[in-house]
Enzyme design. Structure first.
Site, short mmCIF file in Angstrom:
data_model
loop_
_atom_site.label_atom_id
_atom_site.label_comp_id
_atom_site.label_asym_id
_atom_site.label_seq_id
_atom_site.Cartn_x
_atom_site.Cartn_y
_atom_site.Cartn_z
N LYS A 1 0.86 -1.21 0.00
CA LYS A 1 0.00 0.00 0.00
C LYS A 1 0.88 1.25 0.00
O LYS A 1 0.81 2.11 0.87
CB LYS A 1 -0.96 -0.01 1.18
N THR B 1 10.36 8.30 -3.22
CA THR B 1 10.34 7.20 -2.25
C THR B 1 9.50 6.04 -2.80
O THR B 1 9.88 4.86 -2.65
CB THR B 1 9.79 7.69 -0.89
N VAL C 1 -14.16 -13.41 6.37
CA VAL C 1 -14.10 -12.86 7.73
C VAL C 1 -14.63 -11.42 7.79
O VAL C 1 -15.31 -11.04 8.73
CB VAL C 1 -12.65 -12.94 8.28
#
Ligand code: 3DU
Length: 213
Positions: free
Chosen positions: A62, A69, A173
């Site tokens: 993510k 960077t 879930v």
């Protein structure tokens, strides 16, 4: 992008041995293994290359930083064997484009997160998701990550991203339905704990595969 089983295994386990065991046991049932911070922090970046020798890896870091960077992060993880990366779109066009360029250089795939699957995503990401999806498509991503917990959002994102892939976490879930997510327009499901925490991971993966076939 590989779309055979339409299943991406989220390998959020903390042991190298368990990760390699699960990847080996499930490799024929999934198109990709998604590896993220939990496993990379626990086992080291070399785990990406080790899993990649078993099944194609999507590195879910993510990525969400300034362009320079982002480029450095993408290069590291793609060099280590990942076939694809996941980056955040909200950081902006220049940052996401840096990821797309790095992925192109390495011959890898890049997916942009437009809206996450947890309830908190409705606060800030939800209202921005359409703009993020449009920007991600403009940047030339291979696909986007859209929430299986909100199938109607998948349909909306599909209308924006056209033929680009939609990969969807949040089934099992987190409460999303595998068949509803695919029916809404997802190409692949990202599934973690319903499989990895099952007493019989292969049988649990097979049950999902039966549902979506
Ligand atoms: O809830 P599960 O155990 O099936 O795992 C879902 C995976 O997908 C997990 O790795 C999580 O970090 C990732 N993910 C989301 O759950 C939701 C998103 O919006 C994006 C990624």
């Amino acid at each position: 992008m590989i779309l055979n089983s339409r299943l991406i295994l989220a390998l959020d386990v903390l042991s190298r041995d368990r990760a390699l065991h699960l990847a080996t046991a499930l490799k024929d049932r999934v198109d990709y293994v998604k590896v993220g911070y939990p496993l990379i922090l626990a086992a080291g970046l070399d785990i990406v290359g080790e899993i990649a020798r078993i099944a194609p890896v999507i590195a879910d870091l993510k990525i969400a930083d300034i362009p320079n960077t982002n480029t450095l992060i993408c290069e590291e993880v793609l060099d280590s064997g990942a076939a694809g990366i996941i980056a955040h779109a909200f950081v902006g066009r220049d940052s996401l484009s840096a990821c797309v360029e790095a992925a192109r250089e390495a011959g890898g795939l890049v997916f942009a997160v437009t809206e996450m699957s947890h309830p908190g995503a409705e606060e800030l990401m939800g209202p921005a998701a359409e703009r993020l999806a449009r920007m991600a498509a403009d940047c030339g991503v291979d696909g986007v990550v859209a929430p299986a917990t909100r199938p109607e959002r998948i349909s909306l994102v599909r209308s924006i991203v056209g033929e680009r892939a939609i990969i969807s976490p949040g089934v099992g879930v987190q409460g999303g339905s595998p068949s509803a997510a695919l029916k809404a327009g997802a190409d692949s499901l990202i599934v973690g704990r319903s499989i990895t925490e099952s007493p019989n991971p292969a049988a649990s993966a097979d049950a999902i595969l039966r549902e979506i076939r």
